[in-house]
Design a protein around this motif. Structure first.
Motif, PDB file in Angstrom:
ATOM      1  N   SER A 272      19.888  43.036  59.117  1.00  0.00           N
ATOM      2  CA  SER A 272      20.607  42.067  59.934  1.00  0.00           C
ATOM      3  C   SER A 272      21.077  42.704  61.229  1.00  0.00           C
ATOM      4  O   SER A 272      21.366  43.904  61.275  1.00  0.00           O
ATOM      5  CB  SER A 272      21.823  41.511  59.174  1.00  0.00           C
ATOM      6  OG  SER A 272      21.436  40.916  57.956  1.00  0.00           O
ATOM      7  N   VAL A 273      21.168  41.869  62.264  1.00  0.00           N
ATOM      8  CA  VAL A 273      21.689  42.290  63.563  1.00  0.00           C
ATOM      9  C   VAL A 273      22.559  41.152  64.087  1.00  0.00           C
ATOM     10  O   VAL A 273      22.180  39.978  63.989  1.00  0.00           O
ATOM     11  CB  VAL A 273      20.553  42.554  64.582  1.00  0.00           C
ATOM     12  CG1 VAL A 273      21.133  42.992  65.926  1.00  0.00           C
ATOM     13  CG2 VAL A 273      19.578  43.595  64.054  1.00  0.00           C
ATOM     14  N   VAL A 279      31.904  38.942  63.560  1.00  0.00           N
ATOM     15  CA  VAL A 279      31.175  39.785  62.606  1.00  0.00           C
ATOM     16  C   VAL A 279      31.484  41.258  62.869  1.00  0.00           C
ATOM     17  O   VAL A 279      31.753  42.037  61.947  1.00  0.00           O
ATOM     18  CB  VAL A 279      29.659  39.521  62.706  1.00  0.00           C
ATOM     19  CG1 VAL A 279      28.877  40.546  61.885  1.00  0.00           C
ATOM     20  CG2 VAL A 279      29.331  38.107  62.229  1.00  0.00           C
ATOM     21  N   ILE A 280      31.466  41.649  64.137  1.00  0.00           N
ATOM     22  CA  ILE A 280      31.739  43.041  64.497  1.00  0.00           C
ATOM     23  C   ILE A 280      33.169  43.424  64.140  1.00  0.00           C
ATOM     24  O   ILE A 280      33.422  44.480  63.531  1.00  0.00           O
ATOM     25  CB  ILE A 280      31.466  43.257  65.996  1.00  0.00           C
ATOM     26  CG1 ILE A 280      29.965  43.086  66.278  1.00  0.00           C
ATOM     27  CG2 ILE A 280      31.938  44.633  66.446  1.00  0.00           C
ATOM     28  CD1 ILE A 280      29.625  42.981  67.740  1.00  0.00           C
ATOM     29  N   ALA A 305      26.106  49.931  61.096  1.00  0.00           N
ATOM     30  CA  ALA A 305      26.410  50.610  62.356  1.00  0.00           C
ATOM     31  C   ALA A 305      26.858  49.581  63.381  1.00  0.00           C
ATOM     32  O   ALA A 305      26.412  48.426  63.370  1.00  0.00           O
ATOM     33  CB  ALA A 305      25.191  51.373  62.872  1.00  0.00           C
ATOM     34  N   VAL A 306      27.759  50.008  64.253  1.00  0.00           N
ATOM     35  CA  VAL A 306      28.133  49.217  65.426  1.00  0.00           C
ATOM     36  C   VAL A 306      27.857  50.094  66.629  1.00  0.00           C
ATOM     37  O   VAL A 306      28.474  51.152  66.800  1.00  0.00           O
ATOM     38  CB  VAL A 306      29.615  48.793  65.394  1.00  0.00           C
ATOM     39  CG1 VAL A 306      29.978  48.062  66.691  1.00  0.00           C
ATOM     40  CG2 VAL A 306      29.890  47.887  64.197  1.00  0.00           C
ATOM     41  N   VAL A 314      26.947  45.774  69.278  1.00  0.00           N
ATOM     42  CA  VAL A 314      26.009  45.067  68.402  1.00  0.00           C
ATOM     43  C   VAL A 314      26.100  45.687  67.009  1.00  0.00           C
ATOM     44  O   VAL A 314      26.155  46.909  66.862  1.00  0.00           O
ATOM     45  CB  VAL A 314      24.559  45.154  68.928  1.00  0.00           C
ATOM     46  CG1 VAL A 314      23.606  44.442  67.961  1.00  0.00           C
ATOM     47  CG2 VAL A 314      24.453  44.535  70.317  1.00  0.00           C
ATOM     48  N   TYR A 315      26.098  44.818  66.011  1.00  0.00           N
ATOM     49  CA  TYR A 315      26.210  45.226  64.604  1.00  0.00           C
ATOM     50  C   TYR A 315      24.824  45.250  63.968  1.00  0.00           C
ATOM     51  O   TYR A 315      24.015  44.329  64.157  1.00  0.00           O
ATOM     52  CB  TYR A 315      27.111  44.235  63.867  1.00  0.00           C
ATOM     53  CG  TYR A 315      27.112  44.356  62.363  1.00  0.00           C
ATOM     54  CD1 TYR A 315      27.889  45.312  61.713  1.00  0.00           C
ATOM     55  CD2 TYR A 315      26.336  43.493  61.587  1.00  0.00           C
ATOM     56  CE1 TYR A 315      27.896  45.411  60.332  1.00  0.00           C
ATOM     57  CE2 TYR A 315      26.341  43.585  60.202  1.00  0.00           C
ATOM     58  CZ  TYR A 315      27.115  44.548  59.591  1.00  0.00           C
ATOM     59  OH  TYR A 315      27.112  44.649  58.219  1.00  0.00           O
ATOM     60  N   PHE A 316      24.531  46.315  63.211  1.00  0.00           N
ATOM     61  CA  PHE A 316      23.279  46.455  62.469  1.00  0.00           C
ATOM     62  C   PHE A 316      23.610  46.759  61.009  1.00  0.00           C
ATOM     63  O   PHE A 316      24.556  47.507  60.727  1.00  0.00           O
ATOM     64  CB  PHE A 316      22.436  47.622  63.028  1.00  0.00           C
ATOM     65  CG  PHE A 316      21.988  47.453  64.443  1.00  0.00           C
ATOM     66  CD1 PHE A 316      20.705  47.002  64.736  1.00  0.00           C
ATOM     67  CD2 PHE A 316      22.844  47.763  65.492  1.00  0.00           C
ATOM     68  CE1 PHE A 316      20.285  46.856  66.054  1.00  0.00           C
ATOM     69  CE2 PHE A 316      22.434  47.621  66.814  1.00  0.00           C
ATOM     70  CZ  PHE A 316      21.155  47.169  67.094  1.00  0.00           C
TER      71      PHE A 316
END
Length: 368
Positions: A272-273, A279-280, A305-306, A314-316
């Motif tokens: 997911s991204v 979300v972050i 990861a952010v 961006v969140y991964f």
């Protein structure tokens, strides 16, 4: 002696009247059992409307509240409404709406919300997503320390790392996704107002992301990402190999891919991204578990990861189902360090391929 013709006419008149009465009674019963005529307009203590419920389940019938719990002098609630019908051959449908306390970027990290690619994400307005059977809306960050949940007869207060949301579950049949989104947003607005933390971002979306069809995985360009492949140490012939995948439709902020691996293990891995600020912020609520990435490029842990990217953070994330977890543990000989290394290399491979197209820095995940 009465004329036979007159007697016949009188009998027909009486029978006609009885037929009309029966027809009217039948129509009244049909309206009573299959529409919400003269039914309650608001339910769950005024938090939802019968029109919103009707729109969410997309079928006619009688709407009634069958169970409701609210917390005294606070905003938590849990409520179940039921749509019933008679004569028209449809099953009864129940919708449960509730406030919830979740942890982190819960839509992408928990088994409760598995298969993130099958959700329709809000393109704008509130942060949320819906499927055919359930949905969620994050409350604004200002609400996270004010809104908790209800379990049984107890109010569960918000915790220092919790994220507040309004969630819905539909039993029997499939929901109308746009209708369910509207129901959730309107309920979230009521909760936010009650808690004194309502914000303008709690708006119904103008549209939802569309669903894509499952497709065969290109092992060298998995999830449609140029050059992305699962590392060799994460695959086992006949047990877990590239099979097929499903991706979200276009949204300005959220993307997800579910990979269903071929083999007897029934393994699944989800990527997911998201650039959604809620979300972050939710992910970073548990900031103690993240480690800084060299060069002030962001923070990371084993599966999240952010990154500090050109257009903002961006969140991964990556998530393994329990069956794939078992495969990885066996591959690592049940040694925690070896197991962690397989997972780290998988997430690293994803970041190496997915970060660049989003104008994010290339990073090396911290070693455990």
């Amino acid at each position: 002696m009465q004329n036979p013709l007159k007697r016949r006419r009188r009998l027909l008149f009486v029978l006609g009247g009885l037929t009309a009465v029966v027809t009217l009674a039948g129509a009244a019963l049909f309206i009573r059992w299959n529409t919400n005529f003269l039914g309650a307009e608001t339910l769950c203590g005024g938090i939802v409307t019968s029109d919103d419920v009707q729109s969410a389940i997309n079928s006619s019938g009688r709407i009634a509240e069958v169970g409701s719990q609210t917390a005294t002098a606070s905003s938590e609630f849990r409520c179940t409404v039921k749509r019933t019908s008679r004569f028209i051959g449809t099953e009864d449908v129940e919708v449960t709406i509730r406030t919830a306390t979740e942890l982190g970027a819960f839509p992408f990290t928990t088994a409760t919300w598995k298969n993130p690619s099958t959700m329709s994400y809000f393109k704008d307005g509130a942060s949320g997503a819906v499927s055919d059977t359930r949905g969620w809306v994050m409350l604004p960050k200002a609400c996270w320390d004010r809104v908790g949940s209800i379990q049984g007869s107890r109010r569960i207060p918000p915790g220092p790392k919790s994220v507040a949301a309004v969630e819905a579950t539909v039993g029997q049949g499939a929901a109308d996704r746009k209708g369910l989104a509207r129901l959730l947003v309107h309920a979230a607005q009521k909760v936010g107002e009650s808690a004194g933390c309502s914000r303008t971002e709690l708006r119904a979306p103008s549209d939802l992301s569309t669903l894509s069809r499952p497709r065969t995985t290109d092992a060298q360009n998995a999830c449609g990402i140029q050059g992305f492949s699962l590392p060799k140490n994460s695959l086992v012939k006949g047990l877990a190999e590239p099979g097929h995948e499903q991706l979200t439709g276009e949204t300005p902020h959220t993307w997800a891919c579910d990979m269903y691996l071929d083999g007897s293990s029934k393994s699944q891995i989800s990527f997911s991204v998201s650039s959604d600020a809620n979300v972050i912020d939710g992910a970073l609520r548990d900031s103690d578990s993240f480690r800084d990435i060299d060069g002030n490029k962001g923070v990371a842990r084993l599966d999240e990861a952010v990154l500090h990217c050109e257009d903002g953070d961006v969140y991964f994330s990556v998530r393994w189902n329990s069956k794939y977890d078992g495969v990885l543990l066996d591959l690592a000989g049940n040694k925690p360090h070896a197991y962690a290394e397989v997972r780290r290399s998988t997430f690293q491979s994803f970041l190496d391929s997915a970060a660049g197209p989003r104008s994010c820095p290339r990073v090396t995940l911290p070693s455990e």
